[in-house]
Design a protein around this motif. Structure first.
Motif, short mmCIF file in Angstrom:
data_model
loop_
_atom_site.label_atom_id
_atom_site.label_comp_id
_atom_site.label_asym_id
_atom_site.label_seq_id
_atom_site.Cartn_x
_atom_site.Cartn_y
_atom_site.Cartn_z
N MET A 52 89.58 -6.89 34.09
CA MET A 52 90.73 -6.06 33.76
C MET A 52 91.29 -6.43 32.39
O MET A 52 91.61 -5.56 31.57
N SER A 55 88.99 -5.20 29.64
CA SER A 55 89.11 -3.75 29.48
C SER A 55 90.36 -3.39 28.68
O SER A 55 90.30 -2.59 27.73
N SER A 87 95.58 -1.92 35.60
CA SER A 87 95.32 -3.32 35.96
C SER A 87 96.31 -3.79 37.01
O SER A 87 95.94 -4.45 38.00
N THR A 91 95.51 -4.61 40.98
CA THR A 91 95.91 -5.87 41.59
C THR A 91 96.65 -5.64 42.90
O THR A 91 96.41 -6.30 43.92
N LEU A 254 85.67 -0.04 35.74
CA LEU A 254 86.16 -1.01 34.77
C LEU A 254 85.10 -1.33 33.72
O LEU A 254 85.39 -1.41 32.53
#
Length: 528
Positions: A52, A55, A87, A91, A254
């Protein structure tokens, strides 16, 4: 010894190599952990967090890259903000999945936060997608585009209602209110995002960096697939998916979006050569018809499963009628396209289609390293035929010459009529100029062997010659089609001025001080 420029190029490639190395390492760790039974929440966080962050980092880099103009940076600014939100969203979803053994009330908080973030993320992603520059559409093009996009999104709406929203609204009571809200809203958000993806696919993008846009669309489409899979399992409590499959599905978008931003940065830095001529990311005009067919298929399956006798027949009749209308429209579109890109008299490609095929040939040459040749042909004495025997005889000569060109071209080549008595031949995948010269020699030989148009009682047998200019492309430095046409025209003009009814090859010869000078070499068929 490695030269300084090559050493600097290797240093510039190190971040890209390191990024791909990390992505491959994360996938390998996930596979090994799943196969050995060591997969756990801590390992999942350790795997997904760096992906993440990478990215987001590359997207921010693309949004701030100094070598990109403001219009090229604008979509990446929206995308950078969207990926930051994504992101956090990812999560929170991960927390919900990891705590799935707890009661619903224990992870309603992350679910609500994730839904809110998704509601914020989707409009930002949509703005980023629509910010990619396309050709300014006319009013009619905009209207047709809106209708086409509506057709595809209509199919998505049917699927979302049947598989997600309907079951989510009428699911069993054990599903909490917050989770029920997430199951309903997330597919709706995905439908809005699909609108942006379909708009870009249907409109196309004029860009010198087609690969980043293609990777980005693939990543966002994979994200829609992941969302659909997770929502489906949440609705139907599916347990058939392995943890490894879910992880790889979640990693795919991702990885693809990271690769898109990385490729944009590499192109901007000059590590990869951008397309020399801005070219359209070709629109997928068949999408509305595919969506229509899939939508009616879904409707028919549901009607059959309902078991009520009138519905299957009614739906089948509606499918036949709509299919006939769609097929009629497809035929009309194909006919209009053919009229727009072919010469009405000879049926050969016109200048517009020839240019399109030359752009494709240049792209193919960069991949294969093989050049393509352009032959420009001008009939000798055509004006005298028109003046002496009339325009019908002149048209007969043009049609007969077009048939001659077709006989001497392969399926991969393109014969074209540029206007008047001027023709062209695009020869793909040749070895060198001798292949093009062989074609020119065969054409000239056949023209001299007999009349091009036999006598038919109204006019005598008609013969003509032609002068041919030949130019080869450079696969390592492809040129604009207009430049190749200009050089072929120059060679053809010199051949016509020599009055040999022969051919001339245009070449570029390296000269001192890194400049170039032009050379015209060639002969008539008897003087080679």
């Amino acid at each position: 010894m490695v030269s300084a420029p090559r050493r600097r190029a290797r240093v510039r490639r190190l971040p890209s190599i390191a990024t791909y190395a990390v992505l491959v390492l994360v996938v390998l760790v996930d596979v090994v952990a799943s196969l050995t039974g060591h997969r756990g929440p801590a390992l999942l966080g350790a795997m997904f967090l760096p992906v993440m962050l990478i990215s987001v980092g590359w997207t921010v880099r693309a949004a701030r890259h100094p070598s990109l103009d403001p219009r090229s940076r604008r979509p990446w600014r929206f995308l950078a903000l969207a990926f930051v939100i994504h992101s956090v969203y990812g999560t929170l979803i991960g927390m919900s999945i990891q705590n799935a053994r707890l009661t619903e009330s224990d992870f309603d908080g992350p679910v609500v936060a994730a839904v809110v973030l998704r509601l914020v993320e989707v409009p930002v992603l949509l703005a980023g997608l629509l910010a990619f520059s396309g050709e300014p559409p006319t009013v009619w093009v905009r209207r047709k585009l809106a209708l086409d996009v509506t057709t595809v999104v209509g199919l998505a709406t049917m699927g979302v209602w049947y598989w997600f929203v309907g079951p989510g609204l009428f699911a069993e009571e054990s599903l909490s209110g917050m989770s029920r809200l997430g199951i309903v809203l997330l597919p709706v958000c995905d439908t809005v995002l699909l609108l942006g993806i379909v708009t870009v696919l249907m409109r196309g993008v004029v860009t010198t960096a087609r690969r980043p846009v293609t990777l980005l669309l693939a990543g966002l489409t994979a994200n829609l697939a992941v969302d659909s899979l997770l929502t489906f399992e949440a609705v139907f409590r599916g347990t058939g998916r392995t943890a490894l499959f879910t992880d790889l599905m979640t990693l795919t978008p991702l990885v693809l979006t990271t690769a898109a931003a990385l490729e944009q940065c590499r192109l901007a830095s000059g590590e990869r050569r951008a397309d020399p001529v801005p070219e359209r990311l070709r629109p997928y005009t068949a999408l509305p018809y595919v969506a229509l067919a899939l939508g009616y298929t879904l409707l028919f399956v549901v009607a059959v499963r309902a078991g009520s006798f009138p519905w299957p027949g009614l739906v089948l009749g509606a499918m036949v009628m709509t299919g006939a209308v769609a097929a009629r429209q497809l035929v009309s579109l194909q006919e209009n396209h053919q009229l727009a890109v072919t010469d009405l008299l000879t049926g050969l490609a016109n200048r517009r289609l020839l240019r399109d095929h030359m752009l494709r040939a240049a792209d193919r040459g960069r991949r294969t390293g093989r050049p393509h040749a352009l032959l420009l042909l001008d009939l000798d004495g055509f004006k005298q035929i028109n003046d002496t025997h009339g325009h019908d005889a002149g048209d007969a000569v043009l049609v007969a010459f077009a048939r001659l060109l077709r006989r001497h071209t392969r399926a991969a080549d393109t014969p074209a009529r540029l206007g008047g008595d001027e023709f062209a031949m695009l020869l793909n995948g040749i070895t060198d100029h001798r292949d093009a010269v062989d074609v020119a020699e065969r054409l000239l030989t056949e023209l001299r062997q007999g009349p091009l148009v036999p006598a038919d009682g109204r006019v005598p047998a008609l013969t003509t010659g032609c002068s041919i200019g030949i130019v080869l492309s450079d696969p390592q430095a492809p040129e604009d089609p207009h430049q190749l046409l200009r050089r072929a025209d120059q060679a053809m003009y010199e051949a016509k001025r020599a009055k040999t009814q022969g051919w001339l090859v245009f070449r570029e010869i390296p000269a001192p001080r890194s400049s170039t000078r032009d050379e015209l070499t060639g002969s008539g068929p008897q003087d080679a």
